[in-house]
Scaffold this motif. Structure first.
Motif, short mmCIF file in Angstrom:
data_model
loop_
_atom_site.label_atom_id
_atom_site.label_comp_id
_atom_site.label_asym_id
_atom_site.label_seq_id
_atom_site.Cartn_x
_atom_site.Cartn_y
_atom_site.Cartn_z
N TYR A 36 0.84 -1.21 0.00
CA TYR A 36 0.00 0.00 0.00
C TYR A 36 0.87 1.25 0.00
O TYR A 36 1.75 1.39 0.85
N ALA A 40 0.72 5.71 -1.32
CA ALA A 40 0.13 6.84 -2.03
C ALA A 40 1.18 7.38 -3.00
O ALA A 40 2.38 7.34 -2.71
N GLU A 64 0.70 12.15 -8.18
CA GLU A 64 0.38 12.00 -9.60
C GLU A 64 0.88 13.15 -10.46
O GLU A 64 1.15 12.98 -11.62
N VAL A 79 -1.70 -1.58 -4.18
CA VAL A 79 -2.86 -0.76 -3.87
C VAL A 79 -2.32 0.66 -3.71
O VAL A 79 -1.56 0.94 -2.78
N THR A 80 -2.69 1.51 -4.66
CA THR A 80 -2.20 2.89 -4.64
C THR A 80 -3.37 3.86 -4.76
O THR A 80 -4.45 3.48 -5.20
N LYS A 81 -3.11 5.08 -4.37
CA LYS A 81 -4.06 6.15 -4.61
C LYS A 81 -3.26 7.44 -4.69
O LYS A 81 -2.14 7.51 -4.18
N PRO A 82 -3.84 8.45 -5.33
CA PRO A 82 -3.12 9.72 -5.42
C PRO A 82 -2.95 10.35 -4.04
O PRO A 82 -3.87 10.36 -3.23
N LYS A 117 -2.47 13.51 -1.57
CA LYS A 117 -2.98 14.89 -1.55
C LYS A 117 -1.83 15.81 -1.14
O LYS A 117 -1.09 15.52 -0.20
N GLY A 177 -1.15 10.95 2.35
CA GLY A 177 -1.61 9.80 1.58
C GLY A 177 -1.79 8.58 2.46
O GLY A 177 -1.06 7.61 2.35
N MET A 226 -3.18 5.18 3.77
CA MET A 226 -3.76 3.99 3.13
C MET A 226 -4.37 3.03 4.16
O MET A 226 -4.66 1.88 3.84
N GLU A 275 -7.89 1.40 3.23
CA GLU A 275 -7.78 0.42 2.14
C GLU A 275 -7.18 -0.89 2.66
O GLU A 275 -7.68 -1.98 2.35
#
Length: 185
Positions: free
Chosen positions: A49, A51, A54, A76-79, A81, A94, A96, A99
Motif C-alpha cells: 500500500y 500513495a 500523480e 494498492v495505490t491512490k493519489p 494529496k 496519503g 492507506m 484500504e
C-alpha cells in the motif's frame, strides 16, 4: 510462529515499512521478503500500500511500484494529496489505512495467518477483529529504533511480534547511495 500448511497473506504499509527500515539503516529487498514468507507458509497474497504523487514529473517510488507489480505483489495505490500547512510548508498526505483494513477484512475468511508490516497503532482494532475471526496476526516493525516505530498497543494485540532488525540478514540490503549528479570524480 509459522506453520508450513497455513495460508498466509502479507499486508505492507509501504511508507511505514520504509521508515522503519531506514531508521535501522537498511533497505528492504522485496524479492527476498516474498521468498522468506513463501518459505514460512502458503503465501496467497502480498499486498503493498502506498500513495503516489500523480502531478510530479518523476516520482522516486514509481520504479519500486512498477517492480513490485511485475513481481507478484498486489499493488494498492491512490493519489497523494498535496497541501500547504500553516507555516507555508508543502506537505504530502496519503494515508492507506482504510484500504489496508478493508482488504484484510475481506481476505480474512480465506487465510489462516496475516502478516502486517506496520507499527501504526491505528491498526490495533483491525488486528483484534481479525483475531475474533480466527486469523492469527503477526506484526513486523521495530522497537530498536529511537523512538520505537511500533505502537505498544499494536505490539500487545498481535499474536506474534517480529522485530524487523532480526529480519535484516534475510530481507535486507545496504541502503542505496544517492546517485552522483555528474562532475569530476
Amino acid at each position: 510462529m509459522f506453520y508450513k500448511d497455513e495460508r498466509l497473506a502479507l499486508f505492507i504499509d509501504g511508507s511505514n515499512l520504509y521508515a522503519s527500515a531506514k531508521a535501522l539503516g537498511f533497505d528492504i529487498d522485496y524479492k527476498l521478503l516474498r521468498q522468506e514468507f513463501m518459505r514460512r507458509g502458503k503465501l496467497l497474497r502480498a499486498f503493498y500500500y502506498t500513495a503516489l504523487l500523480e502531478n510530479d514529473e518523476y516520482s522516486p517510488i514509481r520504479p519500486l511500484v512498477d517492480w513490485l507489480h511485475y513481481n507478484g505483489f498486489s499493488m494498492v495505490t491512490k493519489p497523494a494529496k498535496e497541501f500547504t500547512d500553516g507555516q507555508g510548508r508543502r506537505k504530502i498526505k496519503g494515508n492507506m489505512d482504510i484500504e489496508l483494513a478493508v482488504d484484510a477484512m475481506e481476505l480474512a475468511p480465506r487465510v489462516d495467518h496475516i502478516v502486517l508490516f506496520s507499527g501504526d497503532g491505528d491498526f490495533r482494532p483491525l488486528v483484534e477483529s481479525l483475531q475474533r475471526q480466527g486469523v492469527r496476526v503477526s506484526v513486523v516493525s521495530t522497537i530498536r529504533s529511537q523512538p520505537p516505530m511500533i505502537a505498544d498497543e499494536l505490539r500487545r494485540q498481535a499474536d506474534n511480534f517480529i522485530e524487523l532488525d532480526e529480519l535484516k540478514d534475510v530481507i535486507g540490503r545496504p541502503p542505496r547511495e544517492p546517485r552522483d549528479t555528474g562532475g569530476d570524480s
